[in-house]
Design a protein around this motif. Structure first.
Motif, short mmCIF file in Angstrom:
data_model
loop_
_atom_site.label_atom_id
_atom_site.label_comp_id
_atom_site.label_asym_id
_atom_site.label_seq_id
_atom_site.Cartn_x
_atom_site.Cartn_y
_atom_site.Cartn_z
N SER A 141 0.84 -1.18 0.00
CA SER A 141 0.00 0.00 0.00
C SER A 141 0.88 1.24 0.00
O SER A 141 2.01 1.21 0.48
CB SER A 141 -0.93 0.00 1.21
N VAL A 142 0.35 2.30 -0.60
CA VAL A 142 1.09 3.55 -0.67
C VAL A 142 0.32 4.60 0.13
O VAL A 142 -0.80 4.95 -0.25
CB VAL A 142 1.24 4.05 -2.12
N PRO A 143 0.89 5.10 1.24
CA PRO A 143 0.18 6.13 2.01
C PRO A 143 0.11 7.44 1.24
O PRO A 143 0.95 7.71 0.39
CB PRO A 143 1.06 6.29 3.27
N LYS A 144 -0.90 8.22 1.56
CA LYS A 144 -1.10 9.49 0.85
C LYS A 144 0.07 10.44 1.07
O LYS A 144 0.58 10.58 2.18
CB LYS A 144 -2.37 10.17 1.36
N GLY A 145 0.48 11.08 -0.01
CA GLY A 145 1.52 12.10 0.07
C GLY A 145 2.90 11.55 0.32
O GLY A 145 3.82 12.31 0.61
N LYS A 146 3.06 10.24 0.24
CA LYS A 146 4.38 9.65 0.48
C LYS A 146 4.94 9.10 -0.83
O LYS A 146 4.25 9.01 -1.84
CB LYS A 146 4.26 8.51 1.50
N THR A 147 6.18 8.71 -0.77
CA THR A 147 6.81 8.08 -1.92
C THR A 147 7.21 6.66 -1.56
O THR A 147 7.91 6.45 -0.58
CB THR A 147 8.08 8.86 -2.33
N LEU A 148 6.71 5.72 -2.36
CA LEU A 148 7.14 4.34 -2.18
C LEU A 148 8.16 4.02 -3.26
O LEU A 148 7.86 4.14 -4.45
CB LEU A 148 5.94 3.38 -2.28
#
Lengths: 354, 326, 298
Positions: A54-61
């Protein structure tokens, strides 16, 4: 100037800040391999084999891995440029292309992609302003308005519109073309941008400019990035979370400082120590791994890394390890028997600490 | 250093065609026997052109080469016919970036290496084969006997690059030219090849010119680094000096733009602008349009390459001047 | 919801888009600087002009025969290029003959260009099994040498101009489809097509904006090269009696009827052949120039 009025619905946060922007569950893609005419069993390349994240909002994976690990296939599956064999996605709380969920066209507008080859990703026959304006025009924006927006975006990515708007891709340098690709992705006001090796082909001095631009844009437009790269330095620099892939599977994932500081998977550690040192008095003396990544057509049984792993034990060939959280850091997960006391690996949780 | 193995004196290369380009401008390089030089530069800096010129690979009709090129006492620009063939492969050989493209797909790896040995040495087939097999073992190809009869496409990228190195070293060259040999490889394979090159260089005592855009790769193998920009050498020095106290603003910019642990979360100190067009170089220092220290003089006059000991620099406003002891 | 908002946008300060240089303008400029293209273009212009305006320009009636003025040499008074085996003015016949010869050179190629590009684009963009079936069917046509195929179809349909036009079109369609299909297949895999798909554009829009423009160029160049082949084949059909019928002036037919005069006045007999040769070379040279001018990436 509400450009999104031409689209079906304005972009807005639906699930709230705690809801990850994108959740991917058990994504699978197997490509059939053409065997000889006499071969009865069909072979498959296990390009992506049960990838969840999952990719959290406003973050960079950041997704790292070597060639054949499935990182680019994962990107294309998420972007729906190819269809997955299995798995589903949830975008901001809504199932993608499911009944009652977010429609594919709407999902695509929320998600844009920047490709590695800045030249191949631009139509050589369109001026760069036309290229940027194409997408919004497809969605019904009047030509003049789309052009005006294209000029604004060009200015934003650092290309003076009066100088560049009517140029053709071949008249630009690699870095400038990549800026155009970024501007095109932004024309939709997307929320998630997939950067597939987006800075890999650029010269170092230009790469830094583009990385800076990406960071600025992310803060300015509340973007979320999926940053795919083989360059561990760049991933370290730009990512908040890192996911390490090996032969179509996730072997380790977690916050960037955990991955780079306390990597729990032997593959991650090998990958990190394979980076050339910048110190001429302290050169790398031994290579952490021998040989090349194995062929994804017939991946090894059990843990796919076991035939290259310095800690391999018979249990590794028998049983595939699951992704489990590290003690005290549930967000940091690794798929290695060494981290699981119940796995039966004799060295589990003893000598693994780096 | 007695007589250097390689000596390039004021070497200039111009290409003619639909567009004329000055790919190299008065390049001076000296390389001693057993020395490893890292040629560092970005696209269009002239680093690959230098290698290709050393092997005389450019089509003569559309290329003008000026200056002198001495390798192992031979005037390379004067070589013709058989002498040139012996020079290529015998004195100097090359490892390419894409090993997949450098091998002929219709012959096995072993056949191609055997062929190369027989072209340069008067040996019979059997002993050439034995030598070829030995070469494959030396580049640490596992199961070398089996791989000997493999076709290039049957090998993985790393194995192909090892085989390429075996081919390049088969005729015991005095100078190995490596053109970004690790760029196309995966990280865990790249380090293996770098270590292999270093080891083979030590064993054979050959000289190596290692072309790369990646400072870190150069640091792993080179003794000395020459930084190229727009067809000129702008700075040269021992690896430690280049990495720790770069003198030229471009070198410093390259190092600052190299991302790593230290600068997480902060904007990178990027060099602005893009490399110049080789068909229309600025009159002064080619880096002046992108340089924060540039003055009127930089835009007007090309700074000459001045050298002190092992170090050299071409800059009007260096970060640390050359005279200061290194 | 914000439609009214849009309408109230102050259009005055909307920046005027910079004049975009159209692709074809760039190509045209490139072409104008190419001496070979200019020479070939000039020759074609003269030949086409002479053919189109033949009824007004020709010095004599191309059908008016004269038993006493047969096979006059080139430069005879009143007959600049001499006369043919029936005493007709060669210059006038060559000018009139150009009308049919050029027509038979251009029309089949144009028709094949349109039909072939459409089929090739469709097959190439869809790909997969549909593509395979279409291409295998066309391969059957492709397997025959074009001359043989043209003669066979023409022969089956019977002589006559419209039948030979049809035959030639059928000969060229598979060739154009092949080129269009292979270029489309290449273009379809490029990242900018994927980027366009990411924008949610329909297949039709992608084909129109991103595929067609990049496929049309190579196919157009290929088709330009076919013009000379078409002219020669058309002449060949007439020569064999499958195309235009005498006394209609047509270069291939003239070549045939003048065959018997080759020992009497070889220069006259060679004239239609020379014209076919010059025209097809000019078409080929122009095609080459267009090909390099269209590669604007240099």
């Amino acid at each position: 100037m509400n450009t999104s009025s031409y689209f079906q619905a304005p972009v807005q946060d639906r699930g709230g800040p705690a809801q990850p922007l994108l959740v991917v569950r058990d994504l699978k893609k197997h490509f059939p391999v053409r065997g000889g005419p006499l071969e009865r069993t069909k072979k498959f390349v296990h390009a992506v084999d049960g990838v969840s994240f999952s990719v959290p909002k406003g973050k960079t994976l950041g997704i790292v891995g070597e060639s054949g690990c499935g990182k680019s296939t994962t990107a294309r599956l998420i972007a729906r440029l190819m269809s997955a064999d299995a798995g589903n996605m949830v975008f901001d709380g809504e199932g993608v292309d499911e009944f009652g969920g977010i429609r594919l066209k709407e999902f695509r507008r929320n998600l844009q992609m920047v490709f590695q080859d800045s030249f191949a990703s631009l139509n050589p026959r369109l001026t760069i302003a036309e290229t940027i304006a194409y997408g919004p025009r497809v969605h019904g924006m009047p030509a003049a308005e789309a052009m005006r927006q294209a000029h604004e975006l060009l200015a934003r990515v650092g290309l003076a519109p009066e100088q560049f708007a009517s140029r053709y891709p071949h008249e630009l340098s690699g870095g400038q073309r990549q800026r155009v690709n970024i501007a095109r992705a932004l024309a939709f006001d997307p929320r998630l941008v997939i950067l597939d090796e987006a800075v890999a082909a650029l010269d170092k001095s230009v790469q830094a400019q583009v990385l800076n631009l990406l960071q600025e844009l992310k803060a300015e437009r509340q973007l979320t990035y999926l940053f795919i790269s083989h360059d561990l330095h760049v991933v370290h620099y730009i990512s908040d979370y890192v996911m390490v892939m090996y032969l179509g599977q996730v072997v380790e994932t977690g916050p960037v400082e955990r991955i780079y500081g306390q990597a729990a998977h032997p593959y991650t550690r090998a990958l990190l120590s394979a980076v050339p040192s910048m110190d001429p008095d302290n050169r790398t003396l031994a290579s952490p791994l021998a040989g090349d990544p194995p062929n994804p057509i017939n991946p090894p049984s059990g843990c796919r890394f076991h035939d290259r792993c310095p800690h391999a034990h018979p249990v590794c060939a028998d049983k595939a390890p699951a992704l489990i959280g590290m003690p005290g850091a549930p967000a940091h997960q690794a798929a290695c028997h060494l981290n699981d006391p119940a796995s039966g690996h004799p060295a589990a949780l003893s000598e693994i600490q780096p | 250093m007695s007589t250097p193995l390689v000596s390039l004196q004021d070497l200039s290369v111009q290409f003619f065609g639909s567009r004329n380009a000055c790919a190299l401008n008065a390049v001076n390089i000296e390389l001693g026997a057993g020395e490893v030089l890292g040629l560092l530069g970005e696209s269009g800096s002239g680093k690959s052109v230098t290698l290709r010129t050393l092997l005389r690979l450019h089509p003569e009709r559309t290329t003008r080469i000026q200056g002198r090129m001495l390798v192992d006492g031979q005037d390379v620009l004067a070589l013709r016919g058989r002498a040139l063939d012996f020079y290529r492969g015998g004195t100097v050989s090359m490892v390419f970036q894409e090993p997949g493209l450098a091998f002929d797909p219709v012959y096995t790896i072993g056949q191609q290496i055997t062929e190369a040995i027989r072209a340069h040495e008067a040996v019979d087939e059997a002993s050439a084969r034995a030598q070829a097999l030995q070469m494959l073992e030396r580049v640490q190809i596992p199961q070398a006997k089996r791989r000997f009869d493999a076709y290039p496409h049957e090998l993985s990228g790393g194995m192909r690059q090892r085989a390429m190195i075996a081919l390049a070293l088969a005729c015991k060259p005095k100078l190995l030219l490596a053109d970004e040999p690790t760029t196309a490889l995966d990280a865990t394979v790249q380090i293996q090849i770098l270590l292999l090159l270093r080891e083979l260089q030590r064993e054979t005592g050959m000289s190596v010119i290692f072309v790369t855009h990646d400072i870190a790769a150069a640091v792993e193998v080179a003794d000395r680094i020459a930084v190229m920009y727009a067809g000129r050498i702008i700075e040269q020095g021992p690896v430690g000096q280049i990495v720790r106290t770069p003198r030229h603003p471009y070198t410093a910019g390259l190092l600052a733009a190299t991302v790593g642990t230290e600068n997480r979360g902060q904007p990178l100190l990027a060099v602005p602008g893009s490399p110049p067009d080789l068909a229309a170089l600025p009159p002064g220092c080619s880096f002046a349009p992108r340089c924060v220290h540039a003055s009127e003089r930089c835009r007007r006059e090309v700074p000459p390459l001045q050298s002190v000991g092992t170090q050299a620099l071409a800059c009007w406003h260096p970060i640390t001047p050359l005279a200061e002891a290194a | 919801m914000s439609a009214s908002l849009e309408l109230s946008l102050p259009l005055a300060d909307v920046a005027a888009p910079a004049p975009s240089r159209s692709y074809w303008l760039v190509v045209w400029r490139q072409l104008r600087r190419d001496p070979m293209a200019l020479a070939a273009g000039l020759i074609l212009l003269i030949i086409v002009g002479a053919a189109v305006f033949a009824p007004w320009l020709a010095p004599a009636d191309p059908y008016k025969a004269s038993m006493i003025k047969r096979l006059l040499p080139i430069g005879s008074p009143g007959f600049l290029l001499g006369t043919d085996e029936l005493g007709r003015d060669m210059l006038s016949r060559l000018m009139h003959g150009g009308r049919l010869s050029l027509l038979m050179g251009v029309v089949p190629v144009l028709a094949a260009f349109g039909i072939g590009t459409a089929i090739g684009l469709f097959a190439g963009y869809i790909g997969g099994k549909v593509n395979m079936i279409i291409m295998r069917v066309l391969d059957v046509f492709y397997a025959f040498p074009s001359v043989l195929l043209a003669v066979a179809i023409s022969g089956a349909l019977g002589p006559g101009m419209s039948n030979s036009l049809l035959a030639l079109t059928l000969v060229f369609v598979p060739q154009v489809v092949r080129v269009a299909e292979s270029v489309t297949t290449q273009v379809r895999q490029l990242d900018y097509i994927e980027a366009a798909r990411m924008s949610g554009a329909s297949a039709f829009s992608i084909i129109r904006v991103h595929v067609l423009g990049n496929v049309l160029g190579p196919v157009f160049v290929y088709a330009t090269g076919l013009l000379s082949v078409s002219m020669i084949l058309a002449s060949g059909l007439s020569f064999l009696g499958l195309g235009v019928k005498p006394p209609e002036p047509e270069w291939g037919l003239m070549l045939n009827t003048l065959r018997s005069a080759i020992y009497v006045n070889p220069w006259i007999a060679a004239l239609p052949g020379a014209l076919i040769f010059v025209t097809s070379i000019a078409f080929n040279l122009l095609a080459d120039s267009v090909r390099s001018a269209m590669d604007i990436r240099r």
